[in-house]
Motif scaffolding. Structure first.
Motif, PDB file in Angstrom:
ATOM      1  N   THR A   1       0.811  -1.229   0.000  1.00 37.00           N
ATOM      2  CA  THR A   1       0.000   0.000   0.000  1.00 37.00           C
ATOM      3  C   THR A   1       0.840   1.272   0.000  1.00 37.00           C
ATOM      4  O   THR A   1       0.312   2.339  -0.291  1.00 37.00           O
ATOM      5  N   PHE A   2       2.096   1.182   0.377  1.00 31.22           N
ATOM      6  CA  PHE A   2       3.011   2.323   0.505  1.00 31.22           C
ATOM      7  C   PHE A   2       2.628   3.245   1.664  1.00 31.22           C
ATOM      8  O   PHE A   2       3.282   4.254   1.890  1.00 31.22           O
TER       9      PHE A   2
ATOM     10  N   TRP B   1      -3.430  -0.752  -8.778  1.00 32.44           N
ATOM     11  CA  TRP B   1      -4.450   0.278  -9.000  1.00 32.44           C
ATOM     12  C   TRP B   1      -3.785   1.527  -9.569  1.00 32.44           C
ATOM     13  O   TRP B   1      -2.707   1.923  -9.122  1.00 32.44           O
ATOM     14  N   PHE B   2      -4.462   2.159 -10.527  1.00 32.08           N
ATOM     15  CA  PHE B   2      -3.929   3.346 -11.188  1.00 32.08           C
ATOM     16  C   PHE B   2      -4.986   4.448 -11.248  1.00 32.08           C
ATOM     17  O   PHE B   2      -6.177   4.181 -11.384  1.00 32.08           O
ATOM     18  N   SER B   3      -4.498   5.681 -11.193  1.00 28.43           N
ATOM     19  CA  SER B   3      -5.332   6.849 -11.493  1.00 28.43           C
ATOM     20  C   SER B   3      -4.430   7.877 -12.163  1.00 28.43           C
ATOM     21  O   SER B   3      -3.205   7.776 -12.117  1.00 28.43           O
ATOM     22  N   GLY B   4      -5.048   8.871 -12.806  1.00 31.73           N
ATOM     23  CA  GLY B   4      -4.284   9.888 -13.511  1.00 31.73           C
ATOM     24  C   GLY B   4      -5.028  10.354 -14.742  1.00 31.73           C
ATOM     25  O   GLY B   4      -6.250  10.234 -14.832  1.00 31.73           O
ATOM     26  N   TYR B   5      -4.279  10.864 -15.721  1.00 29.59           N
ATOM     27  CA  TYR B   5      -4.863  11.346 -16.971  1.00 29.59           C
ATOM     28  C   TYR B   5      -5.006  10.196 -17.960  1.00 29.59           C
ATOM     29  O   TYR B   5      -4.126   9.332 -18.044  1.00 29.59           O
TER      30      TYR B   5
ATOM     31  N   ASP C   1      -1.412   0.108  -4.259  1.00 30.28           N
ATOM     32  CA  ASP C   1      -1.852  -1.239  -3.882  1.00 30.28           C
ATOM     33  C   ASP C   1      -1.405  -2.318  -4.866  1.00 30.28           C
ATOM     34  O   ASP C   1      -2.210  -3.018  -5.485  1.00 30.28           O
ATOM     35  N   VAL C   2      -0.100  -2.463  -4.992  1.00 31.70           N
ATOM     36  CA  VAL C   2       0.492  -3.518  -5.815  1.00 31.70           C
ATOM     37  C   VAL C   2       0.149  -4.854  -5.147  1.00 31.70           C
ATOM     38  O   VAL C   2       0.426  -5.053  -3.967  1.00 31.70           O
ATOM     39  N   THR C   3      -0.459  -5.758  -5.915  1.00 30.86           N
ATOM     40  CA  THR C   3      -1.004  -6.992  -5.348  1.00 30.86           C
ATOM     41  C   THR C   3      -0.366  -8.213  -6.007  1.00 30.86           C
ATOM     42  O   THR C   3      -0.291  -8.290  -7.233  1.00 30.86           O
ATOM     43  N   TYR C   4       0.083  -9.142  -5.156  1.00 31.69           N
ATOM     44  CA  TYR C   4       0.690 -10.375  -5.672  1.00 31.69           C
ATOM     45  C   TYR C   4       0.503 -11.488  -4.670  1.00 31.69           C
ATOM     46  O   TYR C   4       0.099 -11.254  -3.518  1.00 31.69           O
ATOM     47  N   GLU C   5       0.795 -12.689  -5.114  1.00 30.36           N
ATOM     48  CA  GLU C   5       0.722 -13.868  -4.260  1.00 30.36           C
ATOM     49  C   GLU C   5       2.063 -14.573  -4.290  1.00 30.36           C
ATOM     50  O   GLU C   5       2.662 -14.695  -5.354  1.00 30.36           O
ATOM     51  N   GLY C   6       2.519 -14.991  -3.109  1.00 32.99           N
ATOM     52  CA  GLY C   6       3.750 -15.765  -3.059  1.00 32.99           C
ATOM     53  C   GLY C   6       3.567 -17.068  -3.802  1.00 32.99           C
ATOM     54  O   GLY C   6       2.438 -17.538  -3.993  1.00 32.99           O
TER      55      GLY C   6
END
Length: 191
Positions: free
Chosen positions: A34-35, A97-101, A157-162
């Motif tokens: 989540t940073f 997840w992304f936001s922006g122009y 929210d970079v999401t991954y699974e081990g």
């Protein structure tokens, strides 16, 4: 059929449910970066959350449309058309997840050992944070975030699974032998 047979069936059912529970638990290792625990605006340090960020990614928390985080307050951005980050061990990368122009389209490429494994679809960000899925369920160790306008989107929210911890065949054989032994013991005691 004697009533003791019901006890044997219950024991076998319980054993199978226990094995199923542990198999599912071994695969449920999803991680979301989540940073939000960085504490202040900064370059994301290499090794943060077990990932190498190559000093390309910057975290910040000030409100700023259309760069809205998925989980406030922090999100990250970079200045590269091909920004990337590397996992210390191979993972199943779900997405971010992304936001922006909307002109700052984003796309993932995933690599394993330097070999391209997948290229995701393309997302045109907006002021509403949107999930870009990798669309790939195999293992990767390096993720590239491609964009023609990298300074005009943010990622969160970079999401991954081990990697799934699949038991070795010998372990499964030992487990099966143990369950069969318990069933034989119970059956001898009942009959």
């Amino acid at each position: 059929m004697c009533p003791e047979g019901g006890a044997l069936r219950k024991l076998l059912l319980f054993s199978l449910l226990l094995v199923l529970f542990f198999a599912l638990a071994a695969n449920a290792t999803q991680t979301i970066i989540t940073f939000d625990d960085l504490g202040f605006d900064q370059v994301v340090p290499d090794g943060y959350a077990g990932v190498t960020w190559y000093a390309e990614w910057n975290a910040y928390q000030e409100p700023q449309d259309p760069y809205n985080p998925h989980s406030p307050p922090f999100r990250v951005y970079d200045f590269l058309n091909d920004g990337h980050f590397t996992f210390s061990t191979p993972v199943v990368f779900d997405g971010a997840w992304f936001s922006g122009y909307d002109f700052a389209t984003v796309q993932f490429q995933g690599y394993l050992g330097g070999v391209l494994q997948f290229t995701s679809g393309i997302l045109a960000p907006s002021d509403v944070s949107t999930f870009l899925a990798s669309g790939y369920s195999g293992l990767v160790d390096d993720i590239h975030v491609l964009s023609p306008s990298p300074d005009f989107f943010v990622m969160d929210d970079v999401t991954y699974e081990g990697a799934a911890t699949t038991p070795e065949p010998a372990s499964l054989l030992l487990l099966g032998t143990g369950i069969a032994g318990i069933a034989g013991y119970v059956r001898r005691r009942i009959f």
